[in-house]
Design an enzyme around this catalytic site. Structure first.
Site, PDB file in Angstrom:
ATOM      1  N   TYR A  91     -25.013 -45.593 -11.430  1.00 47.73           N
ATOM      2  CA  TYR A  91     -24.743 -45.464 -12.885  1.00 47.73           C
ATOM      3  C   TYR A  91     -23.534 -46.562 -13.104  1.00 47.73           C
ATOM      4  O   TYR A  91     -23.343 -46.754 -14.133  1.00 47.73           O
ATOM      5  CB  TYR A  91     -24.494 -44.161 -13.174  1.00 47.73           C
ATOM      6  CG  TYR A  91     -25.497 -43.011 -13.025  1.00 47.73           C
ATOM      7  CD1 TYR A  91     -26.844 -43.379 -12.821  1.00 47.73           C
ATOM      8  CD2 TYR A  91     -25.513 -41.621 -13.382  1.00 47.73           C
ATOM      9  CE1 TYR A  91     -27.746 -42.528 -12.664  1.00 47.73           C
ATOM     10  CE2 TYR A  91     -26.198 -40.973 -13.285  1.00 47.73           C
ATOM     11  CZ  TYR A  91     -27.566 -41.228 -12.594  1.00 47.73           C
ATOM     12  OH  TYR A  91     -28.498 -40.281 -12.533  1.00 47.73           O
ATOM     13  N   ILE A  96     -28.952 -30.834 -17.110  1.00 50.92           N
ATOM     14  CA  ILE A  96     -27.816 -31.793 -17.161  1.00 50.92           C
ATOM     15  C   ILE A  96     -28.212 -32.732 -18.189  1.00 50.92           C
ATOM     16  O   ILE A  96     -28.164 -33.965 -18.034  1.00 50.92           O
ATOM     17  CB  ILE A  96     -27.433 -32.528 -15.732  1.00 50.92           C
ATOM     18  CG1 ILE A  96     -28.573 -32.924 -15.149  1.00 50.92           C
ATOM     19  CG2 ILE A  96     -26.521 -31.833 -14.846  1.00 50.92           C
ATOM     20  CD1 ILE A  96     -28.452 -34.024 -14.022  1.00 50.92           C
ATOM     21  N   LYS A 109     -27.699 -35.292 -20.969  1.00 53.69           N
ATOM     22  CA  LYS A 109     -26.622 -36.422 -21.505  1.00 53.69           C
ATOM     23  C   LYS A 109     -26.637 -36.650 -22.905  1.00 53.69           C
ATOM     24  O   LYS A 109     -27.724 -36.422 -23.599  1.00 53.69           O
ATOM     25  CB  LYS A 109     -27.430 -37.763 -20.792  1.00 53.69           C
ATOM     26  CG  LYS A 109     -26.386 -38.841 -21.161  1.00 53.69           C
ATOM     27  CD  LYS A 109     -27.142 -39.552 -22.569  1.00 53.69           C
ATOM     28  CE  LYS A 109     -26.275 -41.116 -23.032  1.00 53.69           C
ATOM     29  NZ  LYS A 109     -26.749 -41.362 -24.062  1.00 53.69           N
ATOM     30  N   SER A 110     -25.456 -36.723 -23.453  1.00 58.89           N
ATOM     31  CA  SER A 110     -25.363 -37.203 -24.988  1.00 58.89           C
ATOM     32  C   SER A 110     -23.957 -38.063 -24.919  1.00 58.89           C
ATOM     33  O   SER A 110     -23.020 -37.548 -24.261  1.00 58.89           O
ATOM     34  CB  SER A 110     -24.913 -36.114 -25.673  1.00 58.89           C
ATOM     35  OG  SER A 110     -24.918 -36.495 -27.116  1.00 58.89           O
ATOM     36  N   ARG A 150     -23.327 -33.494 -30.318  1.00 64.36           N
ATOM     37  CA  ARG A 150     -24.391 -33.115 -29.529  1.00 64.36           C
ATOM     38  C   ARG A 150     -23.654 -32.543 -28.223  1.00 64.36           C
ATOM     39  O   ARG A 150     -24.417 -31.698 -27.563  1.00 64.36           O
ATOM     40  CB  ARG A 150     -25.537 -34.350 -29.310  1.00 64.36           C
ATOM     41  CG  ARG A 150     -26.154 -34.484 -30.756  1.00 64.36           C
ATOM     42  CD  ARG A 150     -27.373 -35.370 -30.606  1.00 64.36           C
ATOM     43  NE  ARG A 150     -26.902 -36.688 -30.085  1.00 64.36           N
ATOM     44  CZ  ARG A 150     -26.939 -37.579 -31.472  1.00 64.36           C
ATOM     45  NH1 ARG A 150     -27.031 -37.348 -32.627  1.00 64.36           N
ATOM     46  NH2 ARG A 150     -26.648 -38.880 -31.113  1.00 64.36           N
ATOM     47  N   ASN A 166     -25.046 -29.013 -27.243  1.00 63.89           N
ATOM     48  CA  ASN A 166     -25.913 -28.679 -26.150  1.00 63.89           C
ATOM     49  C   ASN A 166     -25.281 -27.578 -25.095  1.00 63.89           C
ATOM     50  O   ASN A 166     -26.106 -27.245 -24.318  1.00 63.89           O
ATOM     51  CB  ASN A 166     -26.080 -30.181 -25.229  1.00 63.89           C
ATOM     52  CG  ASN A 166     -26.917 -31.063 -25.865  1.00 63.89           C
ATOM     53  OD1 ASN A 166     -27.579 -30.660 -26.935  1.00 63.89           O
ATOM     54  ND2 ASN A 166     -26.774 -32.411 -25.577  1.00 63.89           N
TER      55      ASN A 166
HETATM   56  N1  NAP Z   1     -31.816 -38.189 -10.164  1.00 68.60           N
HETATM   57  C1  NAP Z   1     -32.547 -39.131 -10.820  1.00 68.60           C
HETATM   58  O1  NAP Z   1     -33.422 -39.667 -10.549  1.00 68.60           O
HETATM   59  C2  NAP Z   1     -31.987 -38.982 -12.311  1.00 68.60           C
HETATM   60  C3  NAP Z   1     -33.141 -39.548 -13.387  1.00 68.60           C
HETATM   61  C4  NAP Z   1     -32.775 -39.743 -14.756  1.00 68.60           C
HETATM   62  C5  NAP Z   1     -31.451 -38.832 -15.317  1.00 68.60           C
HETATM   63  N2  NAP Z   1     -30.883 -38.088 -14.306  1.00 68.60           N
HETATM   64  C6  NAP Z   1     -29.619 -37.365 -14.754  1.00 68.60           C
HETATM   65  O2  NAP Z   1     -29.949 -36.579 -15.758  1.00 68.60           O
HETATM   66  C7  NAP Z   1     -29.211 -36.696 -16.971  1.00 68.60           C
HETATM   67  C8  NAP Z   1     -29.775 -36.458 -18.033  1.00 68.60           C
HETATM   68  O3  NAP Z   1     -31.308 -36.985 -18.198  1.00 68.60           O
HETATM   69  P1  NAP Z   1     -31.337 -38.371 -19.333  1.00 68.60           P
HETATM   70  O4  NAP Z   1     -30.191 -38.860 -19.531  1.00 68.60           O
HETATM   71  O5  NAP Z   1     -32.324 -39.258 -18.695  1.00 68.60           O
HETATM   72  O6  NAP Z   1     -31.938 -37.822 -20.458  1.00 68.60           O
HETATM   73  P2  NAP Z   1     -31.867 -36.438 -21.441  1.00 68.60           P
HETATM   74  O7  NAP Z   1     -30.525 -35.756 -21.116  1.00 68.60           O
HETATM   75  O8  NAP Z   1     -33.135 -35.926 -21.419  1.00 68.60           O
HETATM   76  O9  NAP Z   1     -31.722 -37.131 -22.876  1.00 68.60           O
HETATM   77  C9  NAP Z   1     -30.646 -38.100 -23.403  1.00 68.60           C
HETATM   78  C10 NAP Z   1     -31.202 -38.639 -24.582  1.00 68.60           C
HETATM   79  O10 NAP Z   1     -31.401 -37.284 -25.471  1.00 68.60           O
HETATM   80  C11 NAP Z   1     -30.168 -37.526 -26.766  1.00 68.60           C
HETATM   81  N3  NAP Z   1     -29.856 -36.218 -26.878  1.00 68.60           N
HETATM   82  C12 NAP Z   1     -28.992 -35.616 -26.500  1.00 68.60           C
HETATM   83  N4  NAP Z   1     -28.391 -34.533 -26.988  1.00 68.60           N
HETATM   84  C13 NAP Z   1     -29.325 -34.341 -27.851  1.00 68.60           C
HETATM   85  C14 NAP Z   1     -29.760 -33.322 -29.040  1.00 68.60           C
HETATM   86  N5  NAP Z   1     -28.974 -31.979 -28.995  1.00 68.60           N
HETATM   87  N6  NAP Z   1     -30.535 -33.292 -29.800  1.00 68.60           N
HETATM   88  C15 NAP Z   1     -31.334 -34.697 -29.890  1.00 68.60           C
HETATM   89  N7  NAP Z   1     -31.204 -35.781 -28.882  1.00 68.60           N
HETATM   90  C16 NAP Z   1     -30.323 -35.426 -28.100  1.00 68.60           C
HETATM   91  C17 NAP Z   1     -29.347 -38.692 -26.170  1.00 68.60           C
HETATM   92  O11 NAP Z   1     -28.869 -39.319 -27.315  1.00 68.60           O
HETATM   93  P3  NAP Z   1     -27.055 -39.365 -27.684  1.00 68.60           P
HETATM   94  O12 NAP Z   1     -26.574 -39.764 -26.188  1.00 68.60           O
HETATM   95  O13 NAP Z   1     -27.044 -40.262 -28.672  1.00 68.60           O
HETATM   96  O14 NAP Z   1     -26.679 -38.060 -27.939  1.00 68.60           O
HETATM   97  C18 NAP Z   1     -30.112 -39.509 -25.282  1.00 68.60           C
HETATM   98  O15 NAP Z   1     -30.792 -40.351 -26.104  1.00 68.60           O
HETATM   99  C19 NAP Z   1     -28.927 -38.196 -16.768  1.00 68.60           C
HETATM  100  O16 NAP Z   1     -27.907 -38.741 -17.629  1.00 68.60           O
HETATM  101  C20 NAP Z   1     -28.452 -38.151 -15.288  1.00 68.60           C
HETATM  102  O17 NAP Z   1     -27.198 -37.718 -15.151  1.00 68.60           O
HETATM  103  C21 NAP Z   1     -31.117 -38.328 -12.823  1.00 68.60           C
END
Ligand code: NAP
Length: 263
Positions: free
Chosen positions: A54, A228, A230-231, A236, A240
């Site tokens: 990251y 986990i 992400k925002s 948010r 969350n």
């Molecule tokens: N191990 C792996 O291979 C792997 C792969 C992917 C992810 N991850 C980890 O998992 C974490 C989470 O997954 P992710 O980042 O892929 O996606 P996520 O947390 O499912 O979604 C993030 C998205 O949702 C939006 N969001 C956040 N809170 C919200 C809410 N209350 N209402 C509406 N939309 C909202 C965010 O926008 P805003 O930022 O504008 O709020 C962003 O666009 C990652 O950050 C990372 O740490 C690990």
């Protein structure tokens, strides 16, 4: 668990507890990442998920220090990149230097490495734990069969497997497989894999006077699955994490589980 404190956690062993809700940090770097981590720690998160890939470990470490929350109260995860097989120890030292920390709480293999490095990489993680550089070790994006291969070769299962998880991805066989092995299931991308306007979620959210995003986070918590979200938005980030004043009864959990069949 309604009304319980925001530090609800699962035990990884008799010494290490992992908070069920953490902040994801993928796709945030620099000041934006630092602000998000500081906000999260201010509103009560005690778990931050990062990775070498990251390119934000420096920002995460700085934000933890700037927050004033003692290092020992924050659960920090980082991950070994898939291409770093054979260079595990050097990669962990780079992560620790970037984070400005002398240990991580959880070190994960980010993706399974090539077949012939599967076991040697896992042995390197176990050695890092033995030396106190990581309090717990695990993997990410591994199948149950791959978990079993590691256990057969070393006698040690990963403590955590971080995989994509959301109502639409719910698979009771995968959840049970982790539970039976004593491997904590940590879900990622809870929102990216969810239609937050799905009528089942909006109806349940209205019943509890919360948002559908909070229902999705609480669904993980009630299943004892680490989540986990992400925002980058302070609002948010706070919403969350605000999931401790309600819980989902069995009938609602089952309806949300059922979204995996309807989507
Ligand atoms: N191990 C792996 O291979 C792997 C792969 C992917 C992810 N991850 C980890 O998992 C974490 C989470 O997954 P992710 O980042 O892929 O996606 P996520 O947390 O499912 O979604 C993030 C998205 O949702 C939006 N969001 C956040 N809170 C919200 C809410 N209350 N209402 C509406 N939309 C909202 C965010 O926008 P805003 O930022 O504008 O709020 C962003 O666009 C990652 O950050 C990372 O740490 C690990």
């Amino acid at each position: 668990m309604a009304g319980s404190v925001g530090s609800a956690a699962v035990e990884l062993d008799d010494k290490v507890a992992m908070p069920l809700v953490g902040l994801g940090t993928w796709q945030m770097t620099g000041a934006r990442c630092q602000a998000a981590v500081r906000t999260a720690l201010q509103v009560g998160y005690r778990h931050i998920d990062t990775a070498s890939m990251y390119r934000n470990e420096r920002d995460v470490g700085r934000a933890v220090r700037d927050s004033g929350v003692p290092r020992g109260e924050v659960f920090v995860t980082t991950k070994l990149p898939p291409g770093a097989a054979g260079r595990e120890r050097r990669t962990l030292h780079d992560s620790l230097r970037a984070l400005g920390m002398d240990y991580v709480d959880l070190w994960l293999v980010h993706w399974p490495p090539r077949e012939r490095a599967l076991v040697s990489t896992w042995e390197a993680l176990l050695a890092a734990r033995d030396q106190g550089l990581a309090r717990a070790v695990g993997v990410s994006n591994y199948s149950l069969a791959q978990l079993d291969r590691l256990a057969a070769a070393t006698g040690q299962l990963p403590q955590v497997n971080q995989i994509p998880w959301a109502p639409a991805l719910y698979d009771p066989a995968v959840a049970d497989g982790h539970r039976r092995r004593g491997v904590v299931l940590e879900g990622y991308s809870p929102f990216k894999n969810t239609d937050l306007r799905h009528p089942v979620l909006t109806e349940i959210a209205a019943r509890h006077t919360v948002t559908t995003a909070q229902v999705v986070v609480r669904w993980h918590v009630d299943h004892q699955v680490v989540v986990i979200p992400k925002s980058a938005s302070p609002e948010r980030i706070a919403v969350n994490f605000d999931v401790w004043g309600f819980s989902l009864p069995g009938e609602e959990l089952a309806r949300i589980d059922g979204l995996s069949r309807s989507l």
